[in-house]
Design a protein around this motif. Sequence first.
Motif, PDB file in Angstrom:
ATOM      1  N   PRO A 142      35.197 -48.797 -37.662  1.00  0.00           N
ATOM      2  CA  PRO A 142      34.543 -48.262 -38.598  1.00  0.00           C
ATOM      3  C   PRO A 142      33.665 -46.930 -38.357  1.00  0.00           C
ATOM      4  CG  PRO A 142      33.746 -50.330 -38.669  1.00  0.00           C
ATOM      5  CD  PRO A 142      34.808 -50.299 -37.370  1.00  0.00           C
ATOM      6  N   ASN A 143      33.081 -46.911 -37.356  1.00  0.00           N
ATOM      7  CA  ASN A 143      32.277 -46.056 -36.913  1.00  0.00           C
ATOM      8  C   ASN A 143      32.749 -44.865 -36.493  1.00  0.00           C
ATOM      9  OD1 ASN A 143      29.874 -47.488 -38.014  1.00  0.00           O
ATOM     10  ND2 ASN A 143      30.433 -48.782 -36.505  1.00  0.00           N
ATOM     11  N   PHE A 144      33.610 -44.990 -35.371  1.00  0.00           N
ATOM     12  CA  PHE A 144      33.997 -44.140 -34.454  1.00  0.00           C
ATOM     13  C   PHE A 144      35.570 -43.628 -34.687  1.00  0.00           C
ATOM     14  CE2 PHE A 144      30.451 -45.552 -31.958  1.00  0.00           C
ATOM     15  CZ  PHE A 144      29.723 -44.575 -32.042  1.00  0.00           C
ATOM     16  N   ALA A 156      37.591 -46.742 -43.883  1.00  0.00           N
ATOM     17  CA  ALA A 156      36.545 -47.209 -43.205  1.00  0.00           C
ATOM     18  C   ALA A 156      36.111 -48.790 -43.417  1.00  0.00           C
ATOM     19  CB  ALA A 156      35.258 -46.218 -43.450  1.00  0.00           C
ATOM     20  N   GLN A 157      37.105 -49.304 -43.764  1.00  0.00           N
ATOM     21  CA  GLN A 157      37.070 -51.047 -43.953  1.00  0.00           C
ATOM     22  C   GLN A 157      36.565 -51.688 -42.767  1.00  0.00           C
ATOM     23  OE1 GLN A 157      37.210 -52.233 -46.934  1.00  0.00           O
ATOM     24  NE2 GLN A 157      37.525 -50.226 -47.560  1.00  0.00           N
ATOM     25  N   ASP A 158      35.939 -52.886 -42.726  1.00  0.00           N
ATOM     26  CA  ASP A 158      35.294 -53.565 -41.613  1.00  0.00           C
ATOM     27  C   ASP A 158      36.829 -54.282 -41.079  1.00  0.00           C
ATOM     28  OD1 ASP A 158      34.266 -54.735 -39.660  1.00  0.00           O
ATOM     29  OD2 ASP A 158      32.732 -55.747 -40.763  1.00  0.00           O
TER      30      ASP A 158
ATOM     31  N   LYS B 255      27.548 -52.026 -40.099  1.00  0.00           N
ATOM     32  CA  LYS B 255      28.967 -52.549 -40.670  1.00  0.00           C
ATOM     33  C   LYS B 255      30.134 -52.319 -39.527  1.00  0.00           C
ATOM     34  CE  LYS B 255      32.090 -50.797 -44.237  1.00  0.00           C
ATOM     35  NZ  LYS B 255      32.433 -49.710 -45.299  1.00  0.00           N
ATOM     36  N   GLY B 256      30.700 -53.798 -39.567  1.00  0.00           N
ATOM     37  CA  GLY B 256      31.753 -53.830 -38.469  1.00  0.00           C
ATOM     38  C   GLY B 256      31.265 -54.197 -37.182  1.00  0.00           C
ATOM     39  N   LYS B 275      23.687 -43.009 -35.243  1.00  0.00           N
ATOM     40  CA  LYS B 275      24.364 -43.797 -36.263  1.00  0.00           C
ATOM     41  C   LYS B 275      23.549 -45.057 -36.757  1.00  0.00           C
ATOM     42  CE  LYS B 275      29.137 -42.395 -35.284  1.00  0.00           C
ATOM     43  NZ  LYS B 275      29.283 -41.016 -36.241  1.00  0.00           N
TER      44      LYS B 275
END
Lengths: 308, 440
Positions: A142-144, A156-158, B255-256, B275
């Motif tokens: 979700p971040n990269f 961008a769901q987990d 998140k994640g 981030k």
Amino acid sequence: MAATVAPPQRRQRAPEISKGKTGSLGWLAVPALVFFIAFAIIPLAGVLVLSFTNWDGIGAITPAGIANWLSVFVDPGMYHALWLTFVVMIVSWLIQTPLSLLLGVFTAGSQKYRAILAVLYFLPLLLSSAAIAIAYKALLDPNFGLAAGLSMPILAQDWLGDPSLALGVVIFVIAWQFVPFHTLIYQGGVRQIPRSIYEAAEIDGAGRVKQFFFITVPQLKYTIITSSTLMTVGALTYFDLIFVLTAGGPGNATRILPLDMYLTGFRANLMGPASVIAVILVAIGLFLALFLQRLGGKDRTGSQLEGM
Amino acid sequence: MKHQPTSRRSFLSLAALLPLAAVGISACGTSGPAGTTTGTSMWSVSGDPNETIRKNSVDAFGKANPDDTIKVTFFQNDAYKTKVKTAIGAGQAPTVIYGWGGGILKSYAEASQVEDLTGWFAENPEVKDRLFASSFGAATVDGKIYAIPATTVQPIVFFYNKELFEKAGAQPPKTWDDLLSLVATFNGMGIAPLSLGGQSRWTSMMWLEFMFDRVGGPEVFNDIFAGKADAWSHPGALEALTKIQELVAADGFIKGFSSITADSNADQALLFTGKAAMMLHGAWTYGGMKNDGAGFVQDGKLGWVDFPTVAGGKGDPKNTVGNPSNYLSISAKATDAEKASAKKFFKEGLLAKDEIAAYIASGGVPVVNGIEDQLAATDDADFLGYLYNVSKEAPNFQQSWDQALSPVASEALLNNIDQLFVKSITPEQFASNMNATLGK
């Protein structure tokens, strides 16, 4: 002495020609049998023995009686893993079978663009599970990952970190990996169906859809059984993909039985209980394979084209 | 004609067995990089800067001692832990085994798989005396030393991104309540408060290690380690577990987080790319962030503080957790010549002058006494001085739980931590699940 050595008697009904042939060609099975005994039967017996012992994988092996079996059968974790295994198996089957059947029928055609598309479909088949898992892990981050790259927040769901989503993602990736393989099987099956049946149906006025349901699907009965056997029994071996993708997490949400076996044996050093799980997996696999063969009926080795 | 079937059959069975025999023979020759005929071997954990440092020192030792050359192979951290256990169980261990001491070393020692080095240390007191005395605890089982401290001291450090804190006009947290209010601040700015590689699970464990200590003091884990009944249900333990779930519920972690692994250093990247604002992680990540962070460390954007205190908590704020060192053991199955080479390396090659300098240059504190001046002379003097003091002055330096406990208890612990962090179990369930593993 002489009386006991009876000369080989011909049976009243002459055996089929094919039977006589396989009799004299029985030695062809020897190499397979040797490998099967060396790499399947002996390890299996070893696992069965290990399931009645205590072993941490390092020190001495001591007998444990049925303690491991008892501990595994009262462990709610095992039932959870078993349940997840069946969920993955059944949902995978429900998704993969119609998809690969339709794709197989489609790619069995002869137009050139279909040949090109078929090659594209089969690309996932060429990748190893570990590579697929690493690629998806990177894409779904979700971040990269993809969501950040395309700036699409909806992506961008987990995906792999949310217990309610992770299992679905795993099933999707499994389907992505294995649909091409089963498509290939169906493609081969469809190409075996004689054109004359379709020609006859066309003369009788049957449309494409009717032809599909009344000729293609029944003619593919044994292909469907083969593919389903591979799919369901194969579900008992989904390990590498899930191990790399989620390692059974988050919070056991994707810890299916084969993974549970590995983690119990090699992470927790409990080889005894892990062997029990291995025996359970073998039993389920055997049962499934036999059950699906049964579905094929007794004439499964016979030809569907007799009398044509 | 009569002979034909027989001869054909025997020929075929021979042909069938040939490949099998070939497999058998080649398996003997190549089974594992640490076969008995390949000489002295060492397995270690990959990841720079430590990988290059160890490789260089082994190479230098090999050049100076051509008869005692050591072949070193590197593996990824999590994969290594499984591989080395399996290899030892199968009798194919390398001569020199890299490890973390504690519960796993204990299981090797109890199975007589690693060499007792007590006598060797007694004969070579200078080797023992130059290393941190505190680092020998995790290498000792029943009063006997089975491993040599071999790398750097690695306490867990609370890191933060100074740039983001300036932007938010905030101060690093001193208390748990500070931390919770920072969580709200950063979430409000659209920045993840805390980076965490939760899929690796030991990363989440570091939070519990500190919280158990801050809330209940070192006794809580000491009781667990000693296997006292219901030790996980200690009120301090339950309060710590509850507070962690409150932090998860307040979206404290990125998140994640439970799909991020620490092996790929993605969690460090989250901190130095801005981030995430804070990260609890091992001191070894300093070197990684210095390498990969494009000037993040060099430009002074990385900050660090002691782990926050908890109101009413019993633990000394100077207490720390982590790895007192990494360790090298010698396989009991190695030949005498291999053992001799390994011991020679321990004495002359391990943490030699160049290696010490390289560790310090990479941002680590080697477990060697009397290096204060060297630490003070580096660009990283602030951080290294902090590590040195934390490790030296900590009233209690708790070894990482997954290393201190037995493999059975440790796997159960990591599994339950994973479930605790995604809130699929309550603190009470966690405690009762873990109580079942006490003494195992």
